[in-house]
Design an enzyme around this catalytic site. Sequence first.
Site, PDB file in Angstrom:
ATOM      1  N   TYR A 141      86.920  66.315  41.781  1.00 50.85           N
ATOM      2  CA  TYR A 141      87.465  67.206  40.754  1.00 50.85           C
ATOM      3  C   TYR A 141      86.377  67.713  39.812  1.00 50.85           C
ATOM      4  O   TYR A 141      86.491  68.793  39.250  1.00 50.85           O
ATOM      5  CB  TYR A 141      88.544  66.500  39.941  1.00 50.85           C
ATOM      6  CG  TYR A 141      89.852  66.270  40.666  1.00 50.85           C
ATOM      7  CD1 TYR A 141      90.035  66.682  41.978  1.00 50.85           C
ATOM      8  CD2 TYR A 141      90.907  65.623  40.040  1.00 50.85           C
ATOM      9  CE1 TYR A 141      91.218  66.470  42.645  1.00 50.85           C
ATOM     10  CE2 TYR A 141      92.107  65.405  40.689  1.00 50.85           C
ATOM     11  CZ  TYR A 141      92.261  65.825  41.994  1.00 50.85           C
ATOM     12  OH  TYR A 141      93.454  65.609  42.643  1.00 50.85           O
ATOM     13  N   LYS A 190      87.956  55.315  51.203  1.00 52.14           N
ATOM     14  CA  LYS A 190      87.921  55.829  52.575  1.00 52.14           C
ATOM     15  C   LYS A 190      86.523  55.556  53.130  1.00 52.14           C
ATOM     16  O   LYS A 190      85.798  56.443  53.587  1.00 52.14           O
ATOM     17  CB  LYS A 190      88.254  57.329  52.589  1.00 52.14           C
ATOM     18  CG  LYS A 190      88.543  57.884  53.975  1.00 52.14           C
ATOM     19  CD  LYS A 190      89.760  57.256  54.645  1.00 52.14           C
ATOM     20  CE  LYS A 190      90.023  57.936  55.999  1.00 52.14           C
ATOM     21  NZ  LYS A 190      91.032  57.204  56.785  1.00 52.14           N
ATOM     22  N   ASP A 222      94.705  56.064  53.333  1.00 52.67           N
ATOM     23  CA  ASP A 222      95.829  56.440  54.178  1.00 52.67           C
ATOM     24  C   ASP A 222      96.751  55.241  54.415  1.00 52.67           C
ATOM     25  O   ASP A 222      97.982  55.369  54.402  1.00 52.67           O
ATOM     26  CB  ASP A 222      95.366  57.061  55.501  1.00 52.67           C
ATOM     27  CG  ASP A 222      94.200  56.325  56.129  1.00 52.67           C
ATOM     28  OD1 ASP A 222      93.603  55.443  55.478  1.00 52.67           O
ATOM     29  OD2 ASP A 222      93.869  56.647  57.297  1.00 52.67           O
ATOM     30  N   ASP A 246      95.175  60.415  41.923  1.00 51.18           N
ATOM     31  CA  ASP A 246      96.087  61.503  41.591  1.00 51.18           C
ATOM     32  C   ASP A 246      97.245  61.537  42.580  1.00 51.18           C
ATOM     33  O   ASP A 246      98.422  61.667  42.212  1.00 51.18           O
ATOM     34  CB  ASP A 246      95.301  62.822  41.615  1.00 51.18           C
ATOM     35  CG  ASP A 246      96.085  63.978  41.017  1.00 51.18           C
ATOM     36  OD1 ASP A 246      97.185  63.758  40.484  1.00 51.18           O
ATOM     37  OD2 ASP A 246      95.581  65.117  41.073  1.00 51.18           O
ATOM     38  N   ASP A 250     101.475  59.715  42.107  1.00 48.42           N
ATOM     39  CA  ASP A 250     102.688  60.509  42.296  1.00 48.42           C
ATOM     40  C   ASP A 250     103.582  59.879  43.361  1.00 48.42           C
ATOM     41  O   ASP A 250     104.818  59.863  43.233  1.00 48.42           O
ATOM     42  CB  ASP A 250     102.335  61.943  42.692  1.00 48.42           C
ATOM     43  CG  ASP A 250     102.058  62.814  41.479  1.00 48.42           C
ATOM     44  OD1 ASP A 250     101.842  62.250  40.393  1.00 48.42           O
ATOM     45  OD2 ASP A 250     102.054  64.049  41.613  1.00 48.42           O
TER      46      ASP A 250
END
Length: 356
Positions: A141, A190, A222, A246, A250
């Site tokens: 980001y 990851k 994942d 992020d 959610d």
Amino acid sequence: MARIAVLPGDGIGVEIVPQAIKVLNKVAPKYGIELEYSEGLIGGAAIDAEGIALPETTLQLCKESQAVLLGAIGGPKWDTLPAPQRPEVASLLPLRKHLGLYANVRPTVLNPALIGASPLKEELVKGTDMVVIRELTGGIYFGEKYREPHPSGEKAVDILVYTTEEIERIAKLAFDIASKRRKKVTSVDKANVLESSRLWRETVTRLAQDYPEITLEHMYVDNCAMQLIRNPLQFDVILTENMFGDILTDEASILSGSIGMLASASFGGNVAMYEPAHGSAPDIAGQDKANPLATILSAAMMLKYSFNCSEGAEEIERAVAKVLAEGYRTGDIMEPGKKLVGTEEMGNLVCEKLGE
């Protein structure tokens, strides 16, 4: 005098923030806390009024306050702006950077009264109680972004960068929080693909040696996304980088019944920021339909962390629990047989339960 910078922002932000202030005004005086509010413009509202998403006056207001209460940012009205000028990019990210807010703390707790509001089976979600610690000022980001010509048309580049120092400081916070909970940290990365994740995993593993009482496990992002739905009770503290956090927070919000229940706090500098985890919900803005409970619970976190008033925070949490136990619901958590209420009435109900 405790000074709070109030940034309602866009969409439902202007509806939910007043409910949190209403609750704070009833609780704080009982514990000898005098609050002073100063409102500022941010996001799309600031673009409309001043042509910039984060005015200097707003930034200065935040720096001079002891805490920031943020509503929501963005909406379709500003989606056609160039990416660097859009409210989310041009206000929220630089505000975090200027205030040094490198750590986002998002508790995900399923209130027993909302078990039926989750789309998952009761036996999977009952007892859910975790905290996601998200690194907030590094990663993709904040990395360099650019486009350049390509034989097929254009090439777009987003650079993901993390330093050892950035990883160390967020990992230390996660270990410290875990030491006060069930003493387990799940570090999400990851590392099988990304070099930044390999540095992340190596750094977290090294730091874990300073916390022998903490159980550390590593999990690919994942797999973590799947495990949150398959077996959420395995998690205590989840530690992860900016973009992964992020997305995962959610997803985790559904475990609490709705993202409208998910409170959030950001730490790192002298001023902490408190905000609901949801967005501006333009589809229901101005209709008295928004769930204010995430904002109210964020205000409870403010009392606890910025003003050292755990008792006041717990009183707010108990009041929210009582309202839910009595069957009151906003639309996002509505179930058959419950009582549908609007934004303002939900705020009033919480106020009525305070001190009972």
